[in-house]
Write a protein that holds these residues in place. Structure first.
Motif, mmCIF file in Angstrom:
data_model
loop_
_atom_site.group_PDB
_atom_site.id
_atom_site.type_symbol
_atom_site.label_atom_id
_atom_site.label_comp_id
_atom_site.label_asym_id
_atom_site.label_seq_id
_atom_site.Cartn_x
_atom_site.Cartn_y
_atom_site.Cartn_z
ATOM 1 N N ASP A 178 -0.278 -15.298 4.056
ATOM 2 C CA ASP A 178 0.345 -13.975 4.144
ATOM 3 C C ASP A 178 0.898 -13.526 2.793
ATOM 4 O O ASP A 178 0.792 -12.360 2.431
ATOM 5 C CB ASP A 178 1.468 -13.974 5.186
ATOM 6 N N PHE A 179 1.478 -14.462 2.041
ATOM 7 C CA PHE A 179 1.981 -14.139 0.709
ATOM 8 C C PHE A 179 0.836 -13.675 -0.189
ATOM 9 O O PHE A 179 0.927 -12.641 -0.854
ATOM 10 C CB PHE A 179 2.691 -15.343 0.077
ATOM 11 N N GLY A 180 -0.250 -14.439 -0.224
ATOM 12 C CA GLY A 180 -1.384 -14.082 -1.074
ATOM 13 C C GLY A 180 -2.002 -12.750 -0.692
ATOM 14 O O GLY A 180 -2.295 -11.921 -1.559
ATOM 15 N N LEU A 181 -2.185 -12.541 0.588
ATOM 16 C CA LEU A 181 -2.751 -11.278 1.058
ATOM 17 C C LEU A 181 -1.837 -10.106 0.703
ATOM 18 O O LEU A 181 -2.299 -9.076 0.211
ATOM 19 C CB LEU A 181 -2.971 -11.333 2.574
ATOM 20 N N ALA A 182 -0.542 -10.269 0.934
ATOM 21 C CA ALA A 182 0.408 -9.203 0.621
ATOM 22 C C ALA A 182 0.412 -8.901 -0.876
ATOM 23 O O ALA A 182 0.393 -7.734 -1.278
ATOM 24 C CB ALA A 182 1.818 -9.581 1.101
ATOM 25 N N LEU A 183 0.423 -9.924 -1.690
ATOM 26 C CA LEU A 183 0.429 -9.736 -3.140
ATOM 27 C C LEU A 183 -0.795 -8.941 -3.596
ATOM 28 O O LEU A 183 -0.674 -7.948 -4.321
ATOM 29 C CB LEU A 183 0.485 -11.088 -3.853
ATOM 30 N N LEU A 184 -1.962 -9.363 -3.148
ATOM 31 C CA LEU A 184 -3.193 -8.683 -3.559
ATOM 32 C C LEU A 184 -3.269 -7.245 -3.045
ATOM 33 O O LEU A 184 -3.631 -6.330 -3.794
ATOM 34 C CB LEU A 184 -4.411 -9.475 -3.098
ATOM 35 N N LEU A 185 -2.931 -7.035 -1.788
ATOM 36 C CA LEU A 185 -3.004 -5.688 -1.225
ATOM 37 C C LEU A 185 -1.977 -4.744 -1.853
ATOM 38 O O LEU A 185 -2.296 -3.610 -2.187
ATOM 39 C CB LEU A 185 -2.796 -5.724 0.287
ATOM 40 N N ILE A 186 -0.756 -5.217 -1.991
ATOM 41 C CA ILE A 186 0.288 -4.354 -2.556
ATOM 42 C C ILE A 186 -0.043 -4.024 -4.000
ATOM 43 O O ILE A 186 0.080 -2.875 -4.427
ATOM 44 C CB ILE A 186 1.677 -5.016 -2.437
ATOM 45 N N TRP A 187 -0.465 -5.007 -4.757
ATOM 46 C CA TRP A 187 -0.764 -4.785 -6.168
ATOM 47 C C TRP A 187 -1.990 -3.892 -6.338
ATOM 48 O O TRP A 187 -1.958 -2.907 -7.066
ATOM 49 C CB TRP A 187 -0.983 -6.123 -6.845
ATOM 50 N N GLY A 188 -3.062 -4.227 -5.648
ATOM 51 C CA GLY A 188 -4.306 -3.483 -5.814
ATOM 52 C C GLY A 188 -4.298 -2.116 -5.159
ATOM 53 O O GLY A 188 -4.477 -1.093 -5.822
ATOM 54 N N VAL A 189 -4.076 -2.082 -3.861
ATOM 55 C CA VAL A 189 -4.094 -0.813 -3.136
ATOM 56 C C VAL A 189 -2.896 0.045 -3.524
ATOM 57 O O VAL A 189 -3.008 1.265 -3.668
ATOM 58 C CB VAL A 189 -4.143 -1.055 -1.609
ATOM 59 N N GLY A 190 -1.757 -0.599 -3.713
ATOM 60 C CA GLY A 190 -0.552 0.146 -4.116
ATOM 61 C C GLY A 190 -0.732 0.860 -5.438
ATOM 62 O O GLY A 190 -0.330 2.011 -5.603
ATOM 63 N N ALA A 191 -1.355 0.209 -6.390
ATOM 64 C CA ALA A 191 -1.588 0.836 -7.697
ATOM 65 C C ALA A 191 -2.518 2.044 -7.566
ATOM 66 O O ALA A 191 -2.319 3.063 -8.231
ATOM 67 C CB ALA A 191 -2.168 -0.179 -8.675
ATOM 68 N N MET A 192 -3.516 1.932 -6.694
ATOM 69 C CA MET A 192 -4.437 3.067 -6.492
ATOM 70 C C MET A 192 -3.746 4.221 -5.769
ATOM 71 O O MET A 192 -3.912 5.376 -6.152
ATOM 72 C CB MET A 192 -5.657 2.621 -5.691
ATOM 73 N N LEU A 193 -2.986 3.914 -4.734
ATOM 74 C CA LEU A 193 -2.319 4.956 -3.960
ATOM 75 C C LEU A 193 -1.251 5.685 -4.769
ATOM 76 O O LEU A 193 -1.116 6.894 -4.691
ATOM 77 C CB LEU A 193 -1.652 4.363 -2.705
ATOM 78 N N MET A 194 -0.502 4.922 -5.524
ATOM 79 C CA MET A 194 0.649 5.484 -6.225
ATOM 80 C C MET A 194 0.313 5.994 -7.612
ATOM 81 O O MET A 194 1.168 6.580 -8.269
ATOM 82 C CB MET A 194 1.770 4.435 -6.288
#
Length: 121
Positions: free
Chosen positions: A65-81
């Motif tokens: 869960d930590f790894g998935l959250a890190l990758l999704l927040i970093w990758g998708v978050g950077a694109m969205l924001m």
């Protein structure tokens, strides 16, 4: 109905953490935080809570869960924001908080959803 309640608990936990870290810390819009919450919640519920947790236990599921959250927040978050600055530290901190919450959530899952006392807690 049990899965809906579990998803709601997980969703509220994730939404609060992401809003505090990304909304307050990185001025992310609520819509962006909500999209990340939905993506992370659905993917981690199916992969981490329903597949990994019953087979490998709490420690492995929390790390996943930590790894998935890190990758999704970093990758998708950077694109969205559309962040010019790196979201790496924010993604790490949010993923760490989510993993701590997941550690406790897995106890709930094991007792109320999975009904399997053999899973490692």
């Amino acid at each position: 109905m049990e899965h809906a309640k579990a998803l709601a608990i997980k969703g509220v936990m994730t939404l609060v953490i992401l809003y505090l870290v990304l909304g307050v810390g990185y001025s992310a819009g609520f819509g962006d935080v909500l999209i990340l919450t939905l993506l992370l919640g659905i993917i981690s519920y199916v992969a981490g809570d329903l597949l990994v947790l019953p087979k490998m236990g709490n420690v492995v599921a929390t790390i996943a869960d930590f790894g998935l959250a890190l990758l999704l927040i970093w990758g998708v978050g950077a694109m969205l924001m559309n962040q010019n600055e790196s979201l790496g530290m924010g993604a790490f901190f949010a993923a760490l908080l989510i993993a701590l919450g997941e550690w406790m959530f897995h106890s709930y899952m094991t007792k109320n959803i999975l009904h399997d006392s053999s899973a490692e807690i």
